[in-house]
Design a protein around this motif. Structure first.
Motif, PDB file in Angstrom:
ATOM      1  N   ASP A  23      26.711  32.103  -1.728  1.00 42.23           N
ATOM      2  CA  ASP A  23      27.871  32.830  -2.590  1.00 42.23           C
ATOM      3  C   ASP A  23      28.043  34.119  -2.327  1.00 42.23           C
ATOM      4  OD1 ASP A  23      26.112  33.604  -4.501  1.00 42.23           O
ATOM      5  OD2 ASP A  23      26.999  32.685  -6.105  1.00 42.23           O
ATOM      6  N   ALA A  24      27.013  34.752  -1.692  1.00 39.29           N
ATOM      7  CA  ALA A  24      27.358  36.148  -1.196  1.00 39.29           C
ATOM      8  C   ALA A  24      28.560  36.498  -0.469  1.00 39.29           C
ATOM      9  CB  ALA A  24      25.908  36.597  -0.242  1.00 39.29           C
ATOM     10  N   THR A  25      28.852  37.840  -0.244  1.00 35.19           N
ATOM     11  CA  THR A  25      30.168  37.999   0.580  1.00 35.19           C
ATOM     12  C   THR A  25      30.044  37.464   1.840  1.00 35.19           C
ATOM     13  OG1 THR A  25      31.533  39.788   1.203  1.00 35.19           O
ATOM     14  CG2 THR A  25      29.356  40.096   1.239  1.00 35.19           C
ATOM     15  N   TYR A  26      31.229  37.197   2.419  1.00 34.82           N
ATOM     16  CA  TYR A  26      31.470  36.401   3.703  1.00 34.82           C
ATOM     17  C   TYR A  26      30.707  36.939   4.692  1.00 34.82           C
ATOM     18  CZ  TYR A  26      35.684  39.319   3.610  1.00 34.82           C
ATOM     19  OH  TYR A  26      36.476  40.272   3.583  1.00 34.82           O
ATOM     20  N   ALA A  27      31.024  38.355   4.723  1.00 38.96           N
ATOM     21  CA  ALA A  27      30.604  39.069   6.186  1.00 38.96           C
ATOM     22  C   ALA A  27      29.149  39.078   6.155  1.00 38.96           C
ATOM     23  CB  ALA A  27      31.185  40.422   6.118  1.00 38.96           C
ATOM     24  N   TYR A  28      28.291  39.308   4.755  1.00 37.25           N
ATOM     25  CA  TYR A  28      27.016  39.265   5.023  1.00 37.25           C
ATOM     26  C   TYR A  28      26.383  37.932   5.281  1.00 37.25           C
ATOM     27  CZ  TYR A  28      22.090  39.620   3.093  1.00 37.25           C
ATOM     28  OH  TYR A  28      20.904  39.272   2.968  1.00 37.25           O
ATOM     29  N   ASP A  68      33.837  38.511   9.583  1.00 38.34           N
ATOM     30  CA  ASP A  68      33.554  37.226   9.844  1.00 38.34           C
ATOM     31  C   ASP A  68      33.743  36.570   8.365  1.00 38.34           C
ATOM     32  OD1 ASP A  68      33.348  37.229  12.588  1.00 38.34           O
ATOM     33  OD2 ASP A  68      31.295  36.696  12.647  1.00 38.34           O
ATOM     34  N   PHE A  69      34.337  35.203   8.768  1.00 43.39           N
ATOM     35  CA  PHE A  69      34.372  34.531   7.276  1.00 43.39           C
ATOM     36  C   PHE A  69      34.633  32.938   7.838  1.00 43.39           C
ATOM     37  CE2 PHE A  69      38.842  34.863   8.278  1.00 43.39           C
ATOM     38  CZ  PHE A  69      39.690  33.848   7.681  1.00 43.39           C
ATOM     39  N   ASP A  70      34.591  32.050   6.904  1.00 38.68           N
ATOM     40  CA  ASP A  70      34.743  30.790   7.380  1.00 38.68           C
ATOM     41  C   ASP A  70      36.233  30.535   6.915  1.00 38.68           C
ATOM     42  OD1 ASP A  70      34.904  27.877   7.083  1.00 38.68           O
ATOM     43  OD2 ASP A  70      32.791  27.831   6.518  1.00 38.68           O
ATOM     44  N   GLY A  71      36.686  30.152   8.003  1.00 41.91           N
ATOM     45  CA  GLY A  71      38.465  30.094   7.992  1.00 41.91           C
ATOM     46  C   GLY A  71      38.678  28.635   7.245  1.00 41.91           C
ATOM     47  N   LYS A  72      37.927  27.891   7.481  1.00 47.86           N
ATOM     48  CA  LYS A  72      38.255  26.401   6.795  1.00 47.86           C
ATOM     49  C   LYS A  72      38.060  26.723   5.248  1.00 47.86           C
ATOM     50  CE  LYS A  72      37.689  21.604   7.516  1.00 47.86           C
ATOM     51  NZ  LYS A  72      39.195  21.437   7.316  1.00 47.86           N
ATOM     52  N   THR A  73      36.885  26.763   4.894  1.00 42.88           N
ATOM     53  CA  THR A  73      36.729  26.795   3.237  1.00 42.88           C
ATOM     54  C   THR A  73      36.778  27.879   2.797  1.00 42.88           C
ATOM     55  OG1 THR A  73      34.234  27.394   3.655  1.00 42.88           O
ATOM     56  CG2 THR A  73      34.715  25.244   3.923  1.00 42.88           C
ATOM     57  N   GLY A  74      36.781  28.995   3.377  1.00 47.50           N
ATOM     58  CA  GLY A  74      36.884  30.592   2.626  1.00 47.50           C
ATOM     59  C   GLY A  74      35.653  30.818   1.635  1.00 47.50           C
ATOM     60  N   ASN A  75      34.741  30.075   2.003  1.00 48.54           N
ATOM     61  CA  ASN A  75      33.385  30.421   1.107  1.00 48.54           C
ATOM     62  C   ASN A  75      32.976  32.003   1.399  1.00 48.54           C
ATOM     63  OD1 ASN A  75      31.169  29.617  -0.325  1.00 48.54           O
ATOM     64  ND2 ASN A  75      30.005  30.096   1.415  1.00 48.54           N
ATOM     65  N   GLY A  76      33.009  32.242   0.096  1.00 41.41           N
ATOM     66  CA  GLY A  76      32.707  33.944  -0.211  1.00 41.41           C
ATOM     67  C   GLY A  76      33.444  34.965   0.109  1.00 41.41           C
ATOM     68  N   THR A  77      34.752  34.508   0.420  1.00 41.33           N
ATOM     69  CA  THR A  77      35.912  35.500   0.443  1.00 41.33           C
ATOM     70  C   THR A  77      36.261  36.240  -0.746  1.00 41.33           C
ATOM     71  OG1 THR A  77      37.645  33.822   0.565  1.00 41.33           O
ATOM     72  CG2 THR A  77      36.624  34.500   2.743  1.00 41.33           C
ATOM     73  N   ASP A  78      36.105  35.548  -1.697  1.00 46.10           N
ATOM     74  CA  ASP A  78      36.480  35.970  -3.195  1.00 46.10           C
ATOM     75  C   ASP A  78      35.640  35.692  -4.204  1.00 46.10           C
ATOM     76  OD1 ASP A  78      38.024  36.575  -5.452  1.00 46.10           O
ATOM     77  OD2 ASP A  78      39.934  36.259  -4.801  1.00 46.10           O
ATOM     78  N   TYR A 104      27.825  46.488   8.535  1.00 43.09           N
ATOM     79  CA  TYR A 104      28.649  45.047   8.192  1.00 43.09           C
ATOM     80  C   TYR A 104      29.448  45.328   6.988  1.00 43.09           C
ATOM     81  CZ  TYR A 104      26.687  43.898   3.465  1.00 43.09           C
ATOM     82  OH  TYR A 104      26.453  43.809   1.994  1.00 43.09           O
ATOM     83  N   TYR A 105      30.654  44.385   6.991  1.00 44.36           N
ATOM     84  CA  TYR A 105      31.635  44.591   6.246  1.00 44.36           C
ATOM     85  C   TYR A 105      31.521  44.105   4.909  1.00 44.36           C
ATOM     86  CZ  TYR A 105      36.533  44.358   4.923  1.00 44.36           C
ATOM     87  OH  TYR A 105      38.009  44.519   4.388  1.00 44.36           O
ATOM     88  N   PRO A 106      31.602  45.018   3.833  1.00 42.52           N
ATOM     89  CA  PRO A 106      31.442  44.651   2.359  1.00 42.52           C
ATOM     90  C   PRO A 106      32.357  43.437   1.873  1.00 42.52           C
ATOM     91  CG  PRO A 106      31.952  46.857   2.408  1.00 42.52           C
ATOM     92  CD  PRO A 106      32.043  46.319   4.036  1.00 42.52           C
ATOM     93  N   GLY A 107      33.543  43.299   2.517  1.00 39.52           N
ATOM     94  CA  GLY A 107      34.476  42.431   1.807  1.00 39.52           C
ATOM     95  C   GLY A 107      35.454  43.023   0.969  1.00 39.52           C
ATOM     96  N   SER A 108      36.203  42.017   0.430  1.00 32.26           N
ATOM     97  CA  SER A 108      37.200  42.316  -0.716  1.00 32.26           C
ATOM     98  C   SER A 108      38.231  43.500  -0.283  1.00 32.26           C
ATOM     99  CB  SER A 108      36.341  42.847  -2.072  1.00 32.26           C
ATOM    100  OG  SER A 108      35.269  42.301  -2.353  1.00 32.26           O
ATOM    101  N   GLY A 109      38.737  43.203   0.934  1.00 25.99           N
ATOM    102  CA  GLY A 109      40.006  44.104   1.123  1.00 25.99           C
ATOM    103  C   GLY A 109      39.304  45.754   1.567  1.00 25.99           C
TER     104      GLY A 109
END
Length: 333
Positions: A150-155, A118-128, A302-307
């Motif tokens: 500002d932790a990873t989006y999935a967290y 899961d991520f915030d599709g509008k703001t992209g907060n935490g995705t990078d 849970y997904y750690p992010g970053s591809g």
């Protein structure tokens, strides 16, 4: 083309150059087993005709997870189920856990279920983590801050899901006019004005009015913002250890309701380091392999992010093929 398209096209081109044959519009329905329970092939529906394919050395399942399967999500992943009911899932509609069901039909174990991407599709907060979070805080239905923003989006979105289910109320991102001048701001004055008109963002002249508008306790929201401003003025988030966007909030107030955009579920068939599918006794099912998000346990719950998913898709597909090749050579010798 960009991102995953380039990756997929490059791998596809190389596979065809090496002699791979691709059968499109082909739905695998059954794994064929021998008397010793080893996998010897598959049955598939091709243009409404059932066809059997012999697998000389192995079958690799790589059909993603239970992204669009409501029944399996209800059973294994409450957060994914919630997203399917109320949010947007961007993964392919054909991602319904078919490979997982095929594996289970021959006694495969499953592992790592319960999480999603899961991520915030509008703001992209935490995705990078190279992009700072703008000055803001997340509050729950009680008006209290509950996670590092500002932790990873999935967290973040795991915490958001838990808070929303606990209090049966939405969670919100709280920010102010001052936020728009900071690095990483997701709104300009014009785009914010448009979102306020649409109702996507709620605006208020005071925290009291904002709390009333989003139906959270005024005292709690005021205390949360006051605590944040005090910490931000000192330059350190002592509550949650946030690293970016540590600035006090001031000016007109805004609330944006957190709403997940889903990229799929995690969890699937249990595999070992050779990508062999394991049964419920941790024994390999002969000639059966799994890779990518069809496989479970290698990410966790849970997904750690970053591809991270890309690593599984590419490495595990290659690893499974290497294992098949090694075992085939051993049998022939």
């Amino acid at each position: 083309m960009a991102g995953g398209t380039v990756l997929a096209q490059t791998l596809l081109k190389r596979a065809i150059e090496k002699g791979a044959k691709i059968s499109y519009d082909t739905t695998v329905t059954t794994l064929i087993t021998a008397n010793d329970h080893s996998i010897t092939g598959v049955k598939a529906r091709v243009k409404n005709q059932v066809t059997s394919f012999k697998a000389r050395y192995g079958v690799i399942l790589a059909t993603a997870s239970i992204d669009h399967n409501q029944a399996l999500a209800f059973q294994y992943s409450p957060q994914q189920y919630n997203d399917l009911l109320f949010n947007t899932c961007l993964s392919a509609k054909t991602d319904t856990g078919d490979g997982i069901l095929l594996g289970q039909s021959v006694g495969a174990a499953i592992q790592g279920m319960g999480g999603c991407i899961d991520f915030d599709g509008k703001t992209g907060n935490g995705t990078d983590n190279r992009v700072p979070a703008m000055p803001m805080i997340f509050v729950n239905g009680r008006g209290k801050r509950f996670v590092c923003e500002d932790a990873t989006y999935a967290y973040q979105y795991r915490a958001i899901f838990q808070q929303e289910k606990q209090f049966k109320t939405p969670t919100y991102m709280i920010f102010a006019d001052s936020s728009l001048q900071a690095d990483g701001a997701w709104w300009t004055a014009d785009s914010l004005s448009e979102d306020v008109k649409k109702g996507t963002v709620i605006a208020a002249d005071s925290l009291t009015d904002l709390a009333t508008a989003i139906n959270v306790p005024v005292d709690n929201l005021t205390a949360s913002v006051t605590a944040w401003n005090q910490q931000a003025s000192a330059g350190q988030d002592t509550e949650f250890g946030r690293q970016t966007g540590i600035q006090a909030l001031a000016g007109k107030w805004y609330a944006y309701r957190n709403r997940a955009t889903n990229l799929g579920a995690i969890g699937g068939l249990k595999i070992n380091v050779d990508c062999q599918v394991l049964d419920n006794f941790d024994q390999p099912i002969t000639n059966l392999y799994a890779a990518g998000l069809n496989a479970g346990g290698w990410i966790g719950q849970y997904y750690p992010g970053s591809g991270t998913a890309i690593a599984g898709i590419v490495h595990q597909g290659r690893k499974a093929a290497e294992t098949i090749s090694t075992l085939a050579a051993a049998r022939m010798s």
